[in-house]
Scaffold this motif. Structure first.
Motif, short mmCIF file in Angstrom:
data_model
loop_
_atom_site.label_atom_id
_atom_site.label_comp_id
_atom_site.label_asym_id
_atom_site.label_seq_id
_atom_site.Cartn_x
_atom_site.Cartn_y
_atom_site.Cartn_z
N GLY A 173 49.30 34.96 46.96
CA GLY A 173 48.83 34.68 45.62
C GLY A 173 49.31 33.38 45.01
O GLY A 173 48.97 33.08 43.87
N MET A 174 50.10 32.60 45.74
CA MET A 174 50.69 31.41 45.10
C MET A 174 49.73 30.23 45.02
O MET A 174 49.99 29.27 44.29
CB MET A 174 51.97 31.00 45.84
CG MET A 174 51.78 30.30 47.14
SD MET A 174 53.32 29.66 47.84
CE MET A 174 54.00 31.11 48.63
N ASN A 175 48.61 30.27 45.74
CA ASN A 175 47.66 29.16 45.78
C ASN A 175 46.29 29.76 46.05
O ASN A 175 45.82 29.77 47.18
CB ASN A 175 48.08 28.17 46.87
CG ASN A 175 47.07 27.04 47.06
OD1 ASN A 175 46.31 26.70 46.17
ND2 ASN A 175 47.08 26.44 48.26
N LEU A 176 45.66 30.28 45.00
CA LEU A 176 44.51 31.16 45.18
C LEU A 176 43.50 30.91 44.06
O LEU A 176 43.88 30.70 42.91
CB LEU A 176 44.98 32.62 45.12
CG LEU A 176 43.95 33.72 45.30
CD1 LEU A 176 43.48 33.78 46.76
CD2 LEU A 176 44.54 35.07 44.89
N ALA A 177 42.22 30.95 44.40
CA ALA A 177 41.17 30.84 43.40
C ALA A 177 40.09 31.87 43.72
O ALA A 177 39.88 32.23 44.89
CB ALA A 177 40.57 29.44 43.37
N PHE A 178 39.40 32.33 42.68
CA PHE A 178 38.35 33.31 42.92
C PHE A 178 37.31 33.27 41.81
O PHE A 178 37.56 32.76 40.71
CB PHE A 178 38.92 34.72 43.09
CG PHE A 178 39.69 35.26 41.91
CD1 PHE A 178 39.07 36.03 40.94
CD2 PHE A 178 41.06 35.02 41.79
CE1 PHE A 178 39.79 36.53 39.86
CE2 PHE A 178 41.78 35.53 40.72
CZ PHE A 178 41.14 36.28 39.75
N ASP A 179 36.14 33.79 42.15
CA ASP A 179 35.05 33.93 41.20
C ASP A 179 35.27 35.26 40.47
O ASP A 179 35.06 36.33 41.03
CB ASP A 179 33.72 33.93 41.95
CG ASP A 179 32.51 33.91 41.02
OD1 ASP A 179 32.55 34.63 40.00
OD2 ASP A 179 31.52 33.23 41.33
N ARG A 180 35.68 35.15 39.23
CA ARG A 180 36.03 36.33 38.45
C ARG A 180 34.82 37.25 38.25
O ARG A 180 34.96 38.47 38.22
CB ARG A 180 36.62 35.89 37.11
CG ARG A 180 37.16 36.99 36.23
CD ARG A 180 37.82 36.38 35.00
NE ARG A 180 38.26 37.43 34.08
CZ ARG A 180 37.48 37.98 33.17
NH1 ARG A 180 36.22 37.58 33.06
NH2 ARG A 180 37.93 38.92 32.37
N ASP A 181 33.64 36.66 38.10
CA ASP A 181 32.44 37.46 37.91
C ASP A 181 32.10 38.27 39.15
O ASP A 181 31.61 39.40 39.06
CB ASP A 181 31.24 36.57 37.55
CG ASP A 181 31.33 36.01 36.15
OD1 ASP A 181 32.24 36.43 35.38
OD2 ASP A 181 30.49 35.16 35.80
N LEU A 182 32.37 37.70 40.32
CA LEU A 182 32.00 38.37 41.57
C LEU A 182 33.02 39.41 42.02
O LEU A 182 32.64 40.47 42.54
CB LEU A 182 31.82 37.34 42.70
CG LEU A 182 30.60 36.43 42.63
CD1 LEU A 182 30.59 35.49 43.82
CD2 LEU A 182 29.31 37.25 42.58
N ILE A 183 34.32 39.16 41.84
CA ILE A 183 35.34 40.02 42.44
C ILE A 183 36.50 40.35 41.51
O ILE A 183 37.41 41.12 41.87
CB ILE A 183 35.86 39.38 43.76
CG1 ILE A 183 36.52 40.42 44.68
CG2 ILE A 183 36.79 38.20 43.45
CD1 ILE A 183 35.61 41.49 45.19
N GLY A 184 36.49 39.83 40.29
CA GLY A 184 37.62 39.98 39.38
C GLY A 184 38.18 41.37 39.22
O GLY A 184 39.40 41.58 39.30
N PRO A 185 37.35 42.42 39.00
CA PRO A 185 37.90 43.75 38.79
C PRO A 185 38.69 44.31 39.98
O PRO A 185 39.46 45.26 39.80
CB PRO A 185 36.65 44.61 38.51
CG PRO A 185 35.65 43.65 37.98
CD PRO A 185 35.90 42.37 38.74
#
Length: 362
Positions: free
Chosen positions: A216-228
């Motif tokens: 988790g120290m260098n991570l990005a994600f699409d909150r709409d697609l996978i956030g929950p």
């Protein structure tokens, strides 16, 4: 010897990508002086800082940054009884930032991560590379031997099915680290001086059906697609385990991405990990996880979500029921974790009503 990049003199980017669509989430217990090094790349963005530990401690944030700061008192006030799902004295507290964000994308970074240099000596804009990863498709259904076929200078190799070349949406971009490797405590103990100086100029999609140890120290994600589903579990103070928070989230998001037809990329960008944590302290946090993972990983490898589970929330609730049924016999902790997973989804939906999320106003 690996050194961090020198960013002095690099101007702040006047036209940053996705400026109004991305939040940067940082968990911390200390002053955020490390942001001075990141200023050319991160200053234009909004920060969500989740302060762990003593809520009365004053956290210093360098001038010029736009941010909101939450401590444990804020978490308790906003979530009420559901605040129990947010870990205390563990970097898993960061997922509260994911929950309260109102942006489509999230980049999360630890406060001991500095700017890395590529082999030419140029400072690496990690966030820019994460954005490129997220905005390009993934190819989980068929492996391309030139890795990411969407990068400049690459393409699909001979024999790659044309029907699969459109790819799928990328939900997660997992970056790597120079200097201090992300090792478990036993490996730290036997390799105390090992440093990673190997910069591999590659991005690849993790194939469908394959798990990975997410850091988790260098991570990005699409909150709409996978956030929950990006819940880092119940770890730290009062729990029998720590340092498995990001990996737990990684196992969960991967089986859900596979089920929903989404992609996960790993490789570039690199950050410079500056500080090695104490391996003896880490061993105390990890030791149960070292045993448990030999059962947890086969569990996730065999998860089959139903056709009725068509949203991330539905998938995650199904997964929580499986955790309770299959992993609770391993230890009562997993019964508690399964309940926390449900609480997390309930709290997420309260702060992010589905109708608002559908309109891009989560």
């Amino acid at each position: 010897m690996v050194d961090p990049a020198n960013t002095v003199g690099i101007p702040v980017n006047p036209t940053p990508l996705l400026k109004d669509e991305l939040d940067i989430v940082i968990p911390t217990i200390r002053n955020l002086d490390f942001l001075e090094m990141w200023r050319p790349f991160l200053q234009p963005y909004h920060l969500i800082i989740v302060q762990d530990g003593d809520p009365t401690k004053k956290i210093h944030v360098p001038e010029g940054y736009d941010y909101e700061l939450y401590n444990r008192n804020d978490i308790n006030r906003i979530l009420g009884p559901k605040a129990s799902c947010i870990s205390f004295k563990d970097s898993a507290c960061r997922c509260f930032g994911y929950m309260v964000s109102k942006k489509k994308y999230i980049f999360t970074i630890d406060d001991d991560c500095f700017v890395a240099k590529d082999p030419s000596g140029k400072a690496v804009n990690a966030l820019e590379q994460h954005i490129k990863n997220l905005l390009c498709p993934s190819t989980p259904l068929f492996f391309n031997t030139l890795y990411d076929p969407y990068r400049d200078g690459a393409d699909f190799v001979r024999g790659y099915p044309f029907s699969l070349r459109e790819g799928v949406s990328t939900a997660v971009s997992h970056g790597l680290w120079l200097n201090i490797p992300d090792y478990d405590a036993p490996t730290q103990l036997v390799k105390p001086k090992e440093r990673n100086a190997r910069y591999v100029d590659a991005v690849m999609t993790i194939p469908k059906g394959t798990l990975f140890p997410m850091c988790g120290m260098n991570l990005a994600f699409d909150r709409d697609l996978i956030g929950p589903a990006m819940y880092f579990g119940l770890m730290g103070d009062g729990q029998p385990i720590g340092r498995y928070d990001d990996m737990w989230a990684g196992w969960c998001i991967k089986v859900i991405c596979d089920h929903l037809g989404l992609g996960v990329k790993t490789g570039l960008p690199y950050i410079y990990h500056s500080k090695a944590s104490n391996p003896f302290v880490n061993l105390k946090k990890e030791y149960k996880g070292i045993f448990w993972q030999e059962d947890i990983i086969p569990f996730f490898q065999n998860v089959k979500l139903s056709k009725e589970a068509t949203t991330v929330q539905q998938c995650y609730i199904e997964l929580s029921k499986m955790v309770k049924e299959k992993l609770s016999p391993l230890d009562p902790y997993f019964d508690k974790l399964a309940d926390a997973m449900v609480t997390w989804i309930e709290a997420w939906d309260e702060l992010n009503p589905p109708a608002a999320a559908a309109n891009g106003k989560a």
